[in-house]
Structure formats: C-alpha cells, structure tokens
Write a protein that holds these residues in place. Sequence first.
Motif, PDB file in Angstrom:
ATOM      1  N   VAL A   2       0.816  -1.223   0.000  1.00 16.91           N
ATOM      2  CA  VAL A   2       0.000   0.000   0.000  1.00 16.91           C
ATOM      3  C   VAL A   2       0.843   1.264   0.000  1.00 16.91           C
ATOM      4  N   ASP A   3       2.140   1.141   0.249  1.00 24.34           N
ATOM      5  CA  ASP A   3       2.981   2.345   0.239  1.00 24.34           C
ATOM      6  C   ASP A   3       4.443   1.906   0.193  1.00 24.34           C
ATOM      7  N   GLY A   4       5.308   2.858  -0.080  1.00 25.06           N
ATOM      8  CA  GLY A   4       6.735   2.572  -0.089  1.00 25.06           C
ATOM      9  C   GLY A   4       7.493   3.881  -0.029  1.00 25.06           C
ATOM     10  N   GLY A   5       8.795   3.814   0.159  1.00 23.13           N
ATOM     11  CA  GLY A   5       9.557   5.060   0.201  1.00 23.13           C
ATOM     12  C   GLY A   5      11.033   4.799   0.380  1.00 23.13           C
ATOM     13  N   GLY A   6      11.786   5.884   0.407  1.00 22.00           N
ATOM     14  CA  GLY A   6      13.221   5.795   0.585  1.00 22.00           C
ATOM     15  C   GLY A   6      13.854   7.123   0.218  1.00 22.00           C
ATOM     16  N   ASP A   7      15.156   7.214   0.383  1.00 23.64           N
ATOM     17  CA  ASP A   7      15.887   8.439   0.101  1.00 23.64           C
ATOM     18  C   ASP A   7      16.611   8.279  -1.238  1.00 23.64           C
ATOM     19  N   GLY A   8      15.917   8.647  -2.322  1.00 23.45           N
ATOM     20  CA  GLY A   8      16.516   8.535  -3.653  1.00 23.45           C
ATOM     21  C   GLY A   8      16.408   7.149  -4.250  1.00 23.45           C
ATOM     22  N   ARG A   9      15.989   6.190  -3.520  1.00 20.02           N
ATOM     23  CA  ARG A   9      15.810   4.820  -3.999  1.00 20.02           C
ATOM     24  C   ARG A   9      14.855   4.096  -3.048  1.00 20.02           C
ATOM     25  N   LEU A  10      14.344   2.951  -3.514  1.00 20.93           N
ATOM     26  CA  LEU A  10      13.410   2.208  -2.668  1.00 20.93           C
ATOM     27  C   LEU A  10      14.149   1.621  -1.460  1.00 20.93           C
ATOM     28  N   GLU A  11      13.603   1.876  -0.271  1.00 19.81           N
ATOM     29  CA  GLU A  11      14.216   1.335   0.951  1.00 19.81           C
ATOM     30  C   GLU A  11      13.213   0.588   1.823  1.00 19.81           C
ATOM     31  N   ARG A  12      11.923   0.913   1.646  1.00 20.86           N
ATOM     32  CA  ARG A  12      10.919   0.257   2.492  1.00 20.86           C
ATOM     33  C   ARG A  12       9.577   0.176   1.773  1.00 20.86           C
ATOM     34  N   GLU A  24       2.293  -3.188   8.205  1.00 20.34           N
ATOM     35  CA  GLU A  24       3.665  -3.218   8.741  1.00 20.34           C
ATOM     36  C   GLU A  24       4.606  -2.660   7.688  1.00 20.34           C
ATOM     37  N   THR A  25       5.663  -2.034   8.140  1.00 16.72           N
ATOM     38  CA  THR A  25       6.674  -1.493   7.247  1.00 16.72           C
ATOM     39  C   THR A  25       7.865  -2.439   7.241  1.00 16.72           C
ATOM     40  N   VAL A  26       8.281  -2.843   6.029  1.00 13.37           N
ATOM     41  CA  VAL A  26       9.414  -3.773   5.919  1.00 13.37           C
ATOM     42  C   VAL A  26      10.506  -3.150   5.057  1.00 13.37           C
ATOM     43  N   GLU A  27      11.742  -3.545   5.333  1.00 21.17           N
ATOM     44  CA  GLU A  27      12.868  -3.080   4.535  1.00 21.17           C
ATOM     45  C   GLU A  27      12.805  -3.757   3.161  1.00 21.17           C
ATOM     46  N   ALA A  28      13.027  -2.977   2.085  1.00 22.82           N
ATOM     47  CA  ALA A  28      12.994  -3.566   0.733  1.00 22.82           C
ATOM     48  C   ALA A  28      13.904  -2.767  -0.195  1.00 22.82           C
ATOM     49  N   HIS A  29      14.608  -3.473  -1.046  1.00 20.38           N
ATOM     50  CA  HIS A  29      15.507  -2.796  -2.001  1.00 20.38           C
ATOM     51  C   HIS A  29      15.044  -3.001  -3.435  1.00 20.38           C
TER      52      HIS A  29
END
Length: 133
Positions: A2-12, A24-29
């Motif tokens: 449902v959402d995602g984010g990161g600093d200049g790239r996908l991080e979560r 829940e928020t999970v770490e993702a690259h």
Amino acid sequence: VVDGGGDGRLERLVLRDRRSGDEETVEAHGLFLMIGAQPLTDWLPADVERDAQGFVLTGADVSDGRAWPTDRSRLLLETSMPGVFAVGDVRHDSVKRVASAVGEGSIAIQLLHQLLGAEDGRVRSGNPSRDRP
Ligand SMILES: Cc1cc2nc3c(=O)[nH]c(=O)nc-3n(C[C@H](O)[C@H](O)[C@H](O)COP(=O)(O)OP(=O)(O)OC[C@H]3O[C@@H](n4cnc5c(N)ncnc54)[C@H](O)[C@@H]3O)c2cc1C
C-alpha cells in the motif's frame, strides 16, 4: 503493498494484511509486480474442461473419461468441446510468452482449416488462393 519510500531509492514498503487490515513497514531494495496471470474462464460452459486453476485443457491433456461425440481424434489445441480451440496463456501448460501465444494462434487456424476441410470433404491448405471449391 500500500505504500513505499526511501531516500533517492526504494528502501521500504508498507504491507497491509487484506484480512485483518494490519499494516507493517518492511525493509525492501526492490519490488517485482507479477499481475495478469488469472485465466478468468468461469464464464465457459462445463463442457470445456479446465484444470484446478481455470486453465483450459487441450489435446492429450483432456481427461480420458470425457465424452467425445465424433468419430475423429481430438486435434492438438482442441478443447474437450469439438471444434473449440484454446491457445496462448489461457491454455493449460502453455509457455506463457508472447511469441508462443502468437504461434499457437497460427497453428489453430491451420487446424481449423483441416477440420473444415474434413467436414466438407476437401482439403483446405489455409491459403485462399490455392483452395478452390
Ligand atoms: C506482468 C507480465 C509480464 C510479462 N512479460 C513478458 C515478456 O517480457 N515477454 C513475453 O514474451 N511475455 C511476457 N508476458 C506474457 C505475455 O504477456 C503473454 O504470454 C501473452 O500476452 C499471451 O497472449 P494471449 O493472447 O494468450 O493472452 P492475452 O494477451 O492476455 O490476451 C487475452 C485477451 O482476451 C481478453 N479477454 C479476456 N476475457 C475475455 C472475454 N470474456 N471476452 C473478451 N475478451 C476477453 C483480455 O482482455 C485480453 O485482451 C508477461 C505477462 C505478464 C502478466
């Protein structure tokens, strides 16, 4: 997802449980989405046999016990219903690629000419300029 984010790239990613609504928020690259793999064949009559996932059975994959109300053998790509063919992704055990779906489509046309030729007592080549009544 449902959402995602990161600093200049996908991080979560934020994941939501569809039953409980919990998030829940999970770490993702990286994120790979695979969509469109449902055959959606519920509208077909029961006479057209499908596997447990709904993919249409053709040729030798059709169950042995199925009634086959003609004298001829079932053709490659022909379903459990005489004269009805299935090609491409919707077909059970197909390769699920563009090139194979297109190729199966062209084979089905050839088989259809074969079937119609047998029914009207002449052999059709699939090339209208060569087929004379
Ligand atoms: C995410 C994803 C990525 C892919 N990437 C690749 C790739 O990189 N390379 C590759 O070769 N293949 C790829 N594929 C597979 C490729 O898209 C399929 O193999 C190919 O599109 C199959 O063609 P098809 O004509 O059998 O089915 P489709 O292309 O699915 O066409 C079926 C059509 O029938 C329509 N339809 C469904 N039900 C009905 C109905 N009741 N009445 C009327 N119309 C209906 C649908 O809307 C659709 O337009 C990918 C598939 C997916 C899902």
